[in-house]
Structure formats: C-alpha cells, structure tokens
Scaffold this motif. Structure first.
Motif: not given
Length: 298
Positions: A167-172, A231-235, A222-228, A104-109
């Motif tokens: 970007p939120l979808g990519v973080a997830l 997208t905002p951490y709080a979301v 998850a915070a690291g994924a959001a930073a990468l 999922p991460g590879v495809l979304a990124l």
C-alpha cells in the motif's frame, strides 16, 4: 619618437575599453546573449555565473535586470522575423507529461487491487521513473553520474515499501500525478514572478512563498493518496514529499549532490530519518529555487 611620446598612443585603447565595460561583458557572455529569447534569460544566466546586483553596479547599472536589458539590446541578431506559430509545442508537451504522470498511479492501483505478485516493486519502479519525466535534457541537473539520484530514490522507496508493504508503494505512485501538476503550476507562476521582478532579491522574496504553497498543496495530495491506498500518513507523506522535492529540483537543473545526500539519509533505518531528509531538502530547495537562474527557459 621617444618612449614618453609613444606611451599615450598605447594607452588609448585601454582607456576606450575601460570606458565601455559592458562591451567586455558582452564578449565574455556572447553565447548566452545570442541564444536568449528575452532579457530575463540573460539576467538568469548572469546570476548563475555569480553576477549580483552589487556586481552590476560596477558596470554602471542599478541591478542585473537593467544590465541584462542592455546586453540583450546590444547583441546582434538576424533581421528575419520569427515565423508566427498558432500551436505552442509546450502546451502539447505539458499535456503529454501530465498523462504520463497518471500512469504510475493507474498501474500501481490496478496491480495492488488485483493482488499481482511483486506489485510493490512495480509501484516503486513506475514512481521512480516518474521523477525523470518533467526534466528536459537541456535542464538536466548539474553534476556527474546522472542516474545516481534515481538509483538512490529507488533504494529509498524500495526499502520503505519492503518494510511497510505494497500500500505504501501504491500511495507513492498515486502521488506522482499531483506532484507533476504542483510542479508545473509552481514553475509557471515562478516564471511570471520573474517577469515582474526588477531586482534579484525581489524575485527571491516572491519565489519562496510559491514554493511553500506548492509544497503544502502536494502534502495534502499525498495525504489523500495515503488514505486511498490505506497506508499510514506518517510513513507515506514524508517519503512522498522527499520524492516530490527531488523531482522539483531535478527539473529545475539543481546540482545533484544535496539531493543524493537527502535520499541517502532516508535509507537510515530509523523512523525520523525520512522526515529529516525531506525537511533538509525543503530548506535546500528554498535556497536554490529562489534564484532566477533556476527558472530560465532552456
């Protein structure tokens, strides 16, 4: 022969049955005892049936584990020894599962970096698909409508991505792999704690800190994924945590009702809804996953 003389003869079998209460329990749970690979499986199954350490005292045992050991010892088994195995299928399955969780991460990124149309829905689809990978058919969550939870998860994630962007979808999607790893480590350590426990309450005390540690480790990932993903951490972090707990509960056979309720709450269009849903599901997970029956082998 008078009725008074016949009465002791008729009462004798009842006295013998009452003198061996474990035999009655063995007949009642014969299927569980016959398929168990060790006494721990029986202890977990008995707990799932509502038998506690206090109940075990009625069967002349100090706790459920002691009762399970007698049931295991008294269960007839085949005389043929198990064939030795040098390759553990579970190891290959775990490696394959982690490889799937990376997809999922590879495809979304890749889709996000290439600015592919519908990259957001693609990220949601592969993220929700990852929720089902760790769950084996034998450990499927209890209840009807097996796909209702996945549909609610897709709706919650899709609604959030629609509001906050790709970007939120990519973080997830990026959080799927650390979620799989944290869940696998948690399950292995909980199983080892179960092997070292002698009382159900003792195991619960040992299991809850493991869940907190796994949750904190995933939250950091998850915070690291959001930073990468940018997208905002709080979301991103509360929603990723909600999906992680959903994955964890489904893979341990938890009932779907509370999970579905938390995902439905995340659909409420207010900022704290997702965080409240994740916090509530964490409390539910602490209660459900502290039971030995949640960690029995399928």
């Amino acid at each position: 022969m008078t009725l008074d003389e016949a009465a002791p003869v008729a009462a004798a079998p009842r006295r013998r049955a009452a003198g061996d209460p474990v035999k009655t329990l063995l007949h009642r749970h014969r299927a569980l005892c016959e398929r168990a690979v060790d006494p721990l499986e029986i202890a977990a199954g008995l707990e799932a049936q509502g038998i506690t350490d206090r109940t075990a005292a009625r069967f002349r045992h100090r706790d459920v584990f002691s009762l399970a050991e007698e049931l295991y010892a008294r269960t007839p088994r085949g005389d043929e020894p198990a064939a030795p195995s040098t390759v553990r299928p579970s190891d290959a399955r775990a490696l394959r599962g982690f490889g799937y969780a990376l997809l999922p991460g590879v495809l979304a990124l890749a889709a996000g970096a290439a600015v592919v149309p519908y990259a957001g829905p693609l990220a949601v689809a592969v993220t929700v698909a990852a929720l089902a990978w760790p769950a084996k058919p034998e450990r499927a969550a209890a209840g009807r409508f097996p796909y209702a939870v996945l549909l609610l998860a897709a709706a919650a994630a899709g609604w959030a991505v629609h509001r906050h962007g790709t970007p939120l979808g990519v973080a997830l999607a990026l959080a799927a792999a650390p979620g799989h790893l944290a869940g696998a480590v948690y399950a292995a350590r909980a199983r080892s704690r179960l092997a070292g426990s002698r009382v159900l309450e003792d195991f619960a005390d040992r299991a809850r800190p493991l869940l907190i540690a796994a949750t904190l480790a995933f939250t950091a990932a998850a915070a690291g994924a959001a930073a990468l993903a940018g997208t905002p951490y709080a979301v991103a972090v509360p929603l990723a945590l909600l999906l992680f707990l959903t994955r964890l509960l489904l893979s341990h056979g938890a009932p779907r009702g509370p999970v579905a309720a938390a995902l439905a709450l995340a659909l409420v269009p207010t900022p704290p809804a997702v965080a409240v849903a994740a916090a509530g599901l964490l409390v539910h997970a602490a209660l459900v996953l502290s039971r030995a029956s949640a960690h029995a082998r399928p």
